[in-house]
Design a protein around this motif. Structure first.
Motif, PDB file in Angstrom:
ATOM      1  N   THR A 135       0.846  -1.195   0.000  1.00  0.00           N
ATOM      2  CA  THR A 135       0.000   0.000   0.000  1.00  0.00           C
ATOM      3  C   THR A 135       0.878   1.241   0.000  1.00  0.00           C
ATOM      4  O   THR A 135       2.079   1.172   0.325  1.00  0.00           O
ATOM      5  N   LEU A 136       0.279   2.373  -0.339  1.00  0.00           N
ATOM      6  CA  LEU A 136       1.013   3.634  -0.243  1.00  0.00           C
ATOM      7  C   LEU A 136       1.490   3.858   1.192  1.00  0.00           C
ATOM      8  O   LEU A 136       2.598   4.344   1.418  1.00  0.00           O
ATOM      9  N   GLU A 137       0.662   3.482   2.150  1.00  0.00           N
ATOM     10  CA  GLU A 137       1.013   3.668   3.556  1.00  0.00           C
ATOM     11  C   GLU A 137       2.243   2.840   3.941  1.00  0.00           C
ATOM     12  O   GLU A 137       3.109   3.311   4.676  1.00  0.00           O
TER      13      GLU A 137
ATOM     14  N   SER B  52       5.247   4.405   2.323  1.00  0.00           N
ATOM     15  CA  SER B  52       5.474   5.655   3.036  1.00  0.00           C
ATOM     16  C   SER B  52       6.276   5.411   4.311  1.00  0.00           C
ATOM     17  O   SER B  52       7.256   6.096   4.582  1.00  0.00           O
ATOM     18  N   GLY B  53       5.860   4.421   5.075  1.00  0.00           N
ATOM     19  CA  GLY B  53       6.549   4.101   6.319  1.00  0.00           C
ATOM     20  C   GLY B  53       7.950   3.566   6.106  1.00  0.00           C
ATOM     21  O   GLY B  53       8.887   3.944   6.818  1.00  0.00           O
ATOM     22  N   LEU B  54       8.117   2.716   5.098  1.00  0.00           N
ATOM     23  CA  LEU B  54       9.429   2.129   4.809  1.00  0.00           C
ATOM     24  C   LEU B  54      10.428   3.173   4.310  1.00  0.00           C
ATOM     25  O   LEU B  54      11.610   3.101   4.615  1.00  0.00           O
ATOM     26  N   GLY B  55       9.937   4.126   3.517  1.00  0.00           N
ATOM     27  CA  GLY B  55      10.835   5.101   2.914  1.00  0.00           C
ATOM     28  C   GLY B  55      10.832   6.458   3.564  1.00  0.00           C
ATOM     29  O   GLY B  55      11.513   7.380   3.106  1.00  0.00           O
ATOM     30  N   ASN B  56      10.047   6.613   4.642  1.00  0.00           N
ATOM     31  CA  ASN B  56       9.927   7.902   5.309  1.00  0.00           C
ATOM     32  C   ASN B  56       9.520   8.996   4.312  1.00  0.00           C
ATOM     33  O   ASN B  56      10.121  10.061   4.246  1.00  0.00           O
ATOM     34  N   LEU B  57       8.499   8.674   3.504  1.00  0.00           N
ATOM     35  CA  LEU B  57       7.953   9.597   2.504  1.00  0.00           C
ATOM     36  C   LEU B  57       6.458   9.736   2.769  1.00  0.00           C
ATOM     37  O   LEU B  57       5.815   8.783   3.213  1.00  0.00           O
ATOM     38  N   SER B  58       5.891  10.886   2.476  1.00  0.00           N
ATOM     39  CA  SER B  58       4.460  11.060   2.726  1.00  0.00           C
ATOM     40  C   SER B  58       3.633  10.310   1.678  1.00  0.00           C
ATOM     41  O   SER B  58       4.055  10.157   0.524  1.00  0.00           O
ATOM     42  N   THR B  59       2.465   9.847   2.097  1.00  0.00           N
ATOM     43  CA  THR B  59       1.574   9.178   1.140  1.00  0.00           C
ATOM     44  C   THR B  59       1.135  10.159   0.063  1.00  0.00           C
ATOM     45  O   THR B  59       0.944   9.763  -1.089  1.00  0.00           O
TER      46      THR B  59
END
Length: 94
Positions: free
Chosen positions: A31-33, A36-43
């Motif tokens: 998922t985007l989430e 996002s968590g793995l790469g420290n990037l916003s959804t």
């Protein structure tokens, strides 16, 4: 060539790069989430990138691709991708 390999290849636009990243992410059932968590990037950033936002920050795009397990290879057009890098030539992926 497998169905999975058919999504990869030369990228001619930001939209194509985003579409490829989305297809790769979905194939891996991420998922985007999660990304996002793995790469420290916003959804929000990831969603805009996948939709081909032209002004997406290059550093963040590269980080997103790395997080997804993808890499960017720069080479002259028409030249086969070295087999030692991908295991097959560019012609085999076309």
């Amino acid at each position: 060539m497998t169905e999975e390999d058919s999504i990869y290849g030369a990228v001619q636009s930001v939209e194509e790069l985003g579409r490829l990243a989305r297809a790769h992410r979905k194939q891996r059932r991420l998922t985007l989430e999660t990304v996002s968590g793995l790469g420290n990037l916003s959804t929000r950033f990831l969603s805009e990138f996948e939709r081909g936002k032209e002004t997406a920050e290059t550093g963040k795009v590269l980080k997103a691709l790395r997080t997804l397990g993808l890499e960017v290879i720069i080479q002259p057009r028409g030249r086969a991708t070295p087999a030692h890098r991908t295991g097959r030539t560019r012609e085999e992926t076309s």
